[in-house]
Enzyme design. Structure first.
Site, PDB file in Angstrom:
ATOM      1  CE1 TYR A  68      -6.676   4.338  10.152  1.00 29.12           C
ATOM      2  CE2 TYR A  68      -5.800   4.380   7.912  1.00 29.12           C
ATOM      3  CZ  TYR A  68      -5.777   3.884   9.205  1.00 29.12           C
ATOM      4  OH  TYR A  68      -4.857   2.917   9.554  1.00 29.12           O
TER       5      TYR A  68
ATOM      6  N   PRO B   8      -5.594   1.065  17.970  1.00 31.83           N
ATOM      7  CG  PRO B   8      -7.498  -0.098  17.295  1.00 31.83           C
ATOM      8  CD  PRO B   8      -6.886   0.580  18.483  1.00 31.83           C
TER       9      PRO B   8
ATOM     10  CE1 TYR C 285      -1.887   4.386   8.966  1.00 32.93           C
ATOM     11  CE2 TYR C 285      -0.571   3.063   7.458  1.00 32.93           C
ATOM     12  CZ  TYR C 285      -1.742   3.272   8.156  1.00 32.93           C
ATOM     13  OH  TYR C 285      -2.765   2.361   8.054  1.00 32.93           O
TER      14      TYR C 285
ATOM     15  CE  LYS D   4       2.792   3.551  13.182  1.00 31.70           C
ATOM     16  NZ  LYS D   4       3.462   2.990  12.031  1.00 31.70           N
TER      17      LYS D   4
ATOM     18  CG  HIS E 210      -2.123  -0.861   1.052  1.00 34.36           C
ATOM     19  ND1 HIS E 210      -3.392  -0.436   1.338  1.00 34.36           N
ATOM     20  CD2 HIS E 210      -2.244  -2.129   0.599  1.00 34.36           C
ATOM     21  CE1 HIS E 210      -4.254  -1.421   1.065  1.00 34.36           C
ATOM     22  NE2 HIS E 210      -3.575  -2.455   0.623  1.00 34.36           N
TER      23      HIS E 210
END
Length: 389
Positions: free
Chosen positions: A200, A292, A384, A296, A72
């Protein structure tokens, strides 16, 4: 029984450490409270930082991951019907990999069995003794019979509820915790993902996340009340609520189906300090937990394993103890940055029960700043994809 490193916990952290040590000729024994099938039945997140991917390759277990995982390059952030993309590859030169934790664990179990790795299942009454001495040992029972392992070091990879952290005296350890006033209701469904990147989604009704495991296995989450139980939510009610929280064109294209797994996870941030006491080293959830939102949890465990593995190799191969002596310091420095990122991203995307109108305006301004500012997107992307070890 005698070994060099006794590893408590047969999840991905303990197995990865055992496999890495084996490749360097360092002996270990893994103690697991449940069976292999039970461990493999646990559904967990599956977004891997490049550092984790590199460790899997170093452990010699990256072949299936490379073949079946999804790379991704970015993610989608939305609020209501507004959305924007954050391109990790463009901003940092690095991507993340989607590969389920269950599959990571399966690969590690297969590798340990192929190398006759020592794994003891169904252990009970595990106790760590003399961890602050030069001669630690671990006792446990299997089928009512007591056993003892003498060792040089103990790695506590046994999760938040395990014995390892509790072994460190309260006079020595300090714990930091934040409990969030909501949970995540998640379902797994045999349906194609609604998008080829994660979404998200923030909304007036709360947070939602659209994720995936493979081309026909999707993982979706919605923010829910801590008083909810999975039985309160029919599949139809879940899909209806998810559609309300994601942009309309995704909702229209969403393929729904029966859930094959449904659960609610509370959200918390937790860190214990120090992560070493004598010859006992804490790794992963035994020492820290993150919400979550930032993906991580598994990755912070991997960074712990990186520091501990390299410290043990330096100790056994070179007689150099600096890596072990600085393990807690190095691990915690990275963990607190991951905690900050996870706290920030959680605060950005969720609705909180005590938010004022001013708080909501600040949250919306923060999202708009992230949308419009490349530097802000770079900071998010760097966190990220994973900060360097």
């Amino acid at each position: 029984m005698r070994t060099q490193v006794a590893i408590i916990g047969g999840g991905p952290s303990g197995l990865l450490l055992s496999q890495l040590l084996h490749k360097k000729g360092i002996d270990s024994v893994v103690l697991e409270r449940k069976t292999r099938d039970y461990v493999l039945g646990r559904i967990r997140a599956g977004i891997l930082e490049q550092g984790f991917v590199d460790l899997m390759h170093e452990a010699g277990v990256g072949e299936r991951m490379d073949r079946e995982s999804f790379v991704h390059d970015g993610t989608v952030v939305s609020y209501g019907d507004e959305e924007f993309g954050i391109n990790f590859k463009d901003l940092t030169g690095t991507s993340v990999v989607v590969y389920g934790q269950t599959e990571v664990t399966r690969d590690l179990y297969d590798a340990r069995e192929a190398m006759d790795g020592k794994i003891v299942f169904n252990t009970e009454n595990v106790q760590i003794h003399e961890a602050d001495s030069d001669a630690p040992y671990v006792t446990y029972t299997v089928d009512g019979s007591e056993h003892r392992i003498d060792c040089d070091f103990v790695a506590g990879c046994d999760g938040f509820h395990g014995v390892s952290r509790q072994t460190i005296p309260l006079t020595v350890r300090r714990e930091y915790e934040k409990v969030y006033p909501f949970g995540w209701l998640g379902i797994l469904s045999e349906t194609p993902p609604v998008h080829d990147e994660l979404i998200y989604a923030g909304s007036e009704r709360g947070f939602a996340l659209c994720s995936m495991r493979n081309d026909n296995l999707s993982r979706y989450y919605i923010q829910c009340s801590l008083s909810d139980s999975p039985e309160d939510w029919t599949d139809a009610a879940f899909w209806q609520e998810l559609k309300r929280r994601i942009p309309a064109h995704y909702a229209e294209n969403l393929v729904t189906g029966p859930s094959i797994e449904k659960s609610i996870a509370p959200l918390r941030s937790f860190v214990t300090e120090p992560m070493r006491w004598g010859r006992l080293f804490l790794c992963g959830d035994a020492a820290h937990i993150v919400p979550p939102t930032g993906a991580k949890g598994l990755n912070t465990a991997a960074s712990d394993i990186h520091y501990l593995y390299n410290g043990l190799v330096a100790h056994y191969h070179d007689g150099d103890d600096e890596g072990l002596d600085r393990y807690s310091e190095k691990a915690l420095a990275r963990i607190w940055k991951a905690e900050r990122f996870s706290w920030w991203f959680t605060s950005l995307m969720h609705r909180f029960p005590d938010q004022s109108d001013f708080d909501l305006k600040m949250q919306q301004a923060d999202i708009a700043f992230l949308r419009d500012n490349r530097a802000a997107q770079t900071v998010m992307a760097e966190n990220y994809v994973g900060l360097p070890y």
